[in-house]
Design a protein around this motif. Structure first.
Motif, mmCIF file in Angstrom:
data_model
loop_
_atom_site.group_PDB
_atom_site.id
_atom_site.type_symbol
_atom_site.label_atom_id
_atom_site.label_comp_id
_atom_site.label_asym_id
_atom_site.label_seq_id
_atom_site.Cartn_x
_atom_site.Cartn_y
_atom_site.Cartn_z
ATOM 1 N N LYS A 4 6.528 4.645 8.923
ATOM 2 C CA LYS A 4 5.616 3.580 8.514
ATOM 3 C C LYS A 4 5.781 2.387 9.436
ATOM 4 N N GLY A 5 4.666 1.787 9.856
ATOM 5 C CA GLY A 5 4.698 0.638 10.746
ATOM 6 C C GLY A 5 4.138 -0.602 10.097
ATOM 7 N N ASN A 6 3.766 -1.592 10.944
ATOM 8 C CA ASN A 6 3.293 -2.885 10.443
ATOM 9 C C ASN A 6 1.978 -2.785 9.682
ATOM 10 N N VAL A 7 1.080 -1.919 10.146
ATOM 11 C CA VAL A 7 -0.261 -1.885 9.542
ATOM 12 C C VAL A 7 -0.668 -0.484 9.103
ATOM 13 N N GLY A 8 0.288 0.420 8.971
ATOM 14 C CA GLY A 8 -0.103 1.749 8.552
ATOM 15 C C GLY A 8 1.066 2.708 8.501
ATOM 16 N N GLU A 9 0.743 4.000 8.373
ATOM 17 C CA GLU A 9 1.760 5.038 8.291
ATOM 18 C C GLU A 9 1.245 6.279 8.999
ATOM 19 N N VAL A 10 2.183 7.050 9.547
ATOM 20 C CA VAL A 10 1.860 8.260 10.295
ATOM 21 C C VAL A 10 2.377 9.469 9.527
ATOM 22 N N PHE A 11 1.516 10.496 9.399
ATOM 23 C CA PHE A 11 1.874 11.703 8.651
ATOM 24 C C PHE A 11 1.720 12.943 9.528
ATOM 25 N N LEU A 12 2.584 13.912 9.272
ATOM 26 C CA LEU A 12 2.440 15.227 9.886
ATOM 27 C C LEU A 12 1.587 16.085 8.959
ATOM 28 N N ILE A 32 0.833 -1.194 0.000
ATOM 29 C CA ILE A 32 0.000 0.000 0.000
ATOM 30 C C ILE A 32 0.873 1.252 0.000
ATOM 31 N N ASN A 33 0.586 2.178 -0.881
ATOM 32 C CA ASN A 33 1.258 3.473 -0.888
ATOM 33 C C ASN A 33 0.385 4.433 -0.089
ATOM 34 N N TYR A 34 0.748 4.625 1.164
ATOM 35 C CA TYR A 34 -0.090 5.441 2.044
ATOM 36 C C TYR A 34 -0.031 6.919 1.684
ATOM 37 N N THR A 35 1.058 7.361 1.048
ATOM 38 C CA THR A 35 1.127 8.760 0.620
ATOM 39 C C THR A 35 0.056 9.028 -0.425
ATOM 40 N N ASN A 36 -0.087 8.107 -1.370
ATOM 41 C CA ASN A 36 -1.162 8.250 -2.360
ATOM 42 C C ASN A 36 -2.525 8.219 -1.676
ATOM 43 N N VAL A 87 -11.490 16.106 7.835
ATOM 44 C CA VAL A 87 -10.075 16.297 7.472
ATOM 45 C C VAL A 87 -9.904 17.327 6.360
ATOM 46 N N SER A 88 -10.951 18.034 6.034
ATOM 47 C CA SER A 88 -10.875 19.000 4.929
ATOM 48 C C SER A 88 -10.011 20.205 5.264
ATOM 49 N N CYS A 89 -9.716 20.418 6.540
ATOM 50 C CA CYS A 89 -8.944 21.596 6.950
ATOM 51 C C CYS A 89 -7.448 21.309 7.074
ATOM 52 N N TYR A 90 -7.012 20.106 6.653
ATOM 53 C CA TYR A 90 -5.611 19.737 6.851
ATOM 54 C C TYR A 90 -4.819 19.727 5.541
ATOM 55 N N ASN A 91 -3.559 20.168 5.651
ATOM 56 C CA ASN A 91 -2.604 20.080 4.540
ATOM 57 C C ASN A 91 -1.503 19.112 4.934
ATOM 58 N N LEU A 92 -1.137 18.222 4.022
ATOM 59 C CA LEU A 92 -0.090 17.240 4.298
ATOM 60 C C LEU A 92 1.276 17.915 4.323
ATOM 61 N N VAL A 93 2.090 17.571 5.345
ATOM 62 C CA VAL A 93 3.444 18.118 5.446
ATOM 63 C C VAL A 93 4.472 17.056 5.059
ATOM 64 N N LYS A 94 4.479 15.916 5.767
ATOM 65 C CA LYS A 94 5.450 14.866 5.462
ATOM 66 C C LYS A 94 5.073 13.587 6.194
ATOM 67 N N SER A 95 5.706 12.493 5.797
ATOM 68 C CA SER A 95 5.552 11.221 6.504
ATOM 69 C C SER A 95 6.467 11.220 7.725
ATOM 70 N N LEU A 96 5.952 10.694 8.829
ATOM 71 C CA LEU A 96 6.751 10.575 10.053
ATOM 72 C C LEU A 96 7.230 9.148 10.286
ATOM 73 N N VAL A 110 -1.081 14.952 13.859
ATOM 74 C CA VAL A 110 -0.662 13.698 13.238
ATOM 75 C C VAL A 110 -1.893 13.029 12.649
ATOM 76 N N ILE A 111 -1.769 12.562 11.417
ATOM 77 C CA ILE A 111 -2.830 11.747 10.814
ATOM 78 C C ILE A 111 -2.261 10.353 10.603
ATOM 79 N N LYS A 112 -2.892 9.380 11.237
ATOM 80 C CA LYS A 112 -2.435 7.994 11.133
ATOM 81 C C LYS A 112 -3.406 7.224 10.254
#
Length: 449
Positions: A172-180, A138-142, A161-170, A191-193
């Motif tokens: 990636k773990g076993n079942v997902g990814e965390v983004f700033l 899975i490409n979580y950035t996409n 989540v309409s008020c958020y702008n993506l900054v960067k990935s913090l 943080v958006i997980k």
């Protein structure tokens, strides 16, 4: 129909006996009195005290030998055994592979033969063409960009989540990814997980997990990361949480040469204990009661406390510790959405759990969090895990007592060392049954240094 694992003994003195598992659990089979499935001495002396481990997450089940004297067999093939001249302690150094089991497979221990029965829940017809998701691909950035695009185009399910702008990935773990991400209205970082279920079409389990997320959102304490919002879209769960700019305790240890100053480490742990004192007593808004109805409950047990999910932020240059992932990883796993089993997870997990959590996986009580907190403090002060792990990590959890902390770091004050060693005692029970007891013992002995 929910999934179920059925173990039936078809050969040996207990022939005909049956064991059913309809939820996430572990099962240690052996002769020792504390095994989940005890085969007493009079049944078969060729079976070891801790013979093998079944890791169950219906409809999935896997088995691993725990360095048994006479081996474990799957469909007649030996999957693990220590050598005849090796002691049980030497067997600890072995680490045998795990085997996924299928419906109709047979496991043999000594003269005892188990037949595996798997009853799998029915999946909705619309999802049968795409039941399994390969999480690793899975490409979580996409995915997050797609979610934010849909939100900005007015998707009602993603309005939060309409008020958020993506900054960067913090990370990636076993079942997902965390983004700033940044709230473009409040100019605040969050943080958006993202977490993706391994199997789609499990609407009941997805709703079960979302109910647990709603419960987690009700937690409000300075030492627990706030869950601000959550949802499910595009086959992905998303969670908006407070951002802790200091990273986690593991990062802090790494920057500090793997040992933290005593005052810093104890202060962090006392804050963690404050969070646990609150969480273990707080009212749970929605729980399923024994009669099948929904009502209120009491207390959240984390069950996965370790230096990776103790997060750090700063207020007036003072460290503030916050417990992260409270309940989410556990609920994801228990709902059967992760596609993983406990033993398939990384090394950090067994290093910070007590033996009671392996033996009583389904009924973990608050004291397992207290033990884990003591294990984190031990790690922070020494750079070592409390137990020696030289072979199979799960057999080490069952058999290896924690090493006295002064053997790892002789500079720790003796009274503090005695409290930490006491907190890590597991037999016959964990010493400190509540977070408050451990906190008061730490405060008392820190003041008497």
């Amino acid at each position: 129909m929910s999934s179920k694992i059925i173990l039936t003994i078809t050969q040996g003195k207990l022939s005909g006996k049956q064991y059913n598992f309809d939820s996430r659990s572990t099962c240690i089979i052996g002769r020792n009195h504390d095994c989940n499935l005890q085969l007493a001495n009079e049944v078969d002396m060729t079976i070891s005290r801790y013979h093998c481990l079944l890791d169950i997450n219906p409809p999935d089940i896997r088995v691993r030998d725990l360095g048994s004297l006479n081996g474990t067999f799957v469909n007649g093939k030996k999957i693990g055994q220590r050598k005849p001249n090796q002691t049980a302690q030497e067997g600890l150094k072995l680490n045998f592979p795990e085997y996924d089991l299928q419906d109709g497979d047979e496991i043999k221990l000594g003269d005892i033969l188990f037949k595996i029965g798997i009853e799998a829940e029915e999946l909705p017809q619309v999802s049968q063409a795409k039941q399994v998701i390969e999480i690793e691909t899975i490409n979580y950035t996409n995915t997050i960009n797609r979610l934010l695009e849909l939100a900005n185009n007015g998707d009602e399910n993603l309005k939060i989540v309409s008020c958020y702008n993506l900054v960067k990935s913090l990370g990636k773990g076993n079942v997902g990814e965390v983004f700033l991400a940044e709230n473009n209205q409040l100019r605040k970082f969050v943080v958006i997980k993202l977490m993706s279920p391994a199997v789609t079409g499990k609407e009941q389990r997805i709703n079960q997990f979302l109910d647990e997320a709603e419960n987690t959102k009700s937690l409000a304490h300075n030492n627990i990361v706030d869950l601000l919002d959550y949802g499910f879209a595009e086959e992905t769960f998303f969670f908006v949480m407070d951002y802790c700019e200091g990273g986690n305790v593991w990062d802090l240890m790494q920057r500090s040469g793997w040992r933290l100053p005593i005052d810093v480490a104890v202060d962090i742990i006392i804050q963690v204990l404050d969070g646990l004192i609150y969480a273990h007593e707080v009212e749970i808004p929605r729980v399923k009661l024994p009669d099948g109805t929904v009502g209120k409950g009491k207390g959240f047990v984390h069950r996965n406390l370790n230096p990776y999910n103790i997060l750090i932020t700063y207020i007036n240059d003072k460290i503030v510790a916050k417990i992260g992932d409270y309940g989410l990883a556990k609920a994801f796993d228990l709902a059967g959405l992760s596609g993983q089993t406990l033993t398939g997870n990384q090394m950090g997990i067994p290093a910070f759990i007590p033996r009671q959590q392996v033996l009583e996986f389904q009924n973990s009580l608050p004291e397992v969090d207290v033990w884990a907190t003591a294990a984190c403090l031990y790690n922070m002060l020494t750079g070592y895990f409390p137990r020696d792990f030289t072979g199979d990590p799960w057999l080490a959890v069952l058999q290896n007592d924690p090493v006295p902390i002064l053997k790892r770091n002789q500079t720790i004050p003796k009274k503090l060392a005695a409290v930490i060693d006491s907190a890590l005692v597991e037999k016959p029970k964990i010493t400190f049954q509540t977070a408050e007891e451990f906190k008061q013992a730490l405060i008392k002995n820190m003041s008497q240094r």
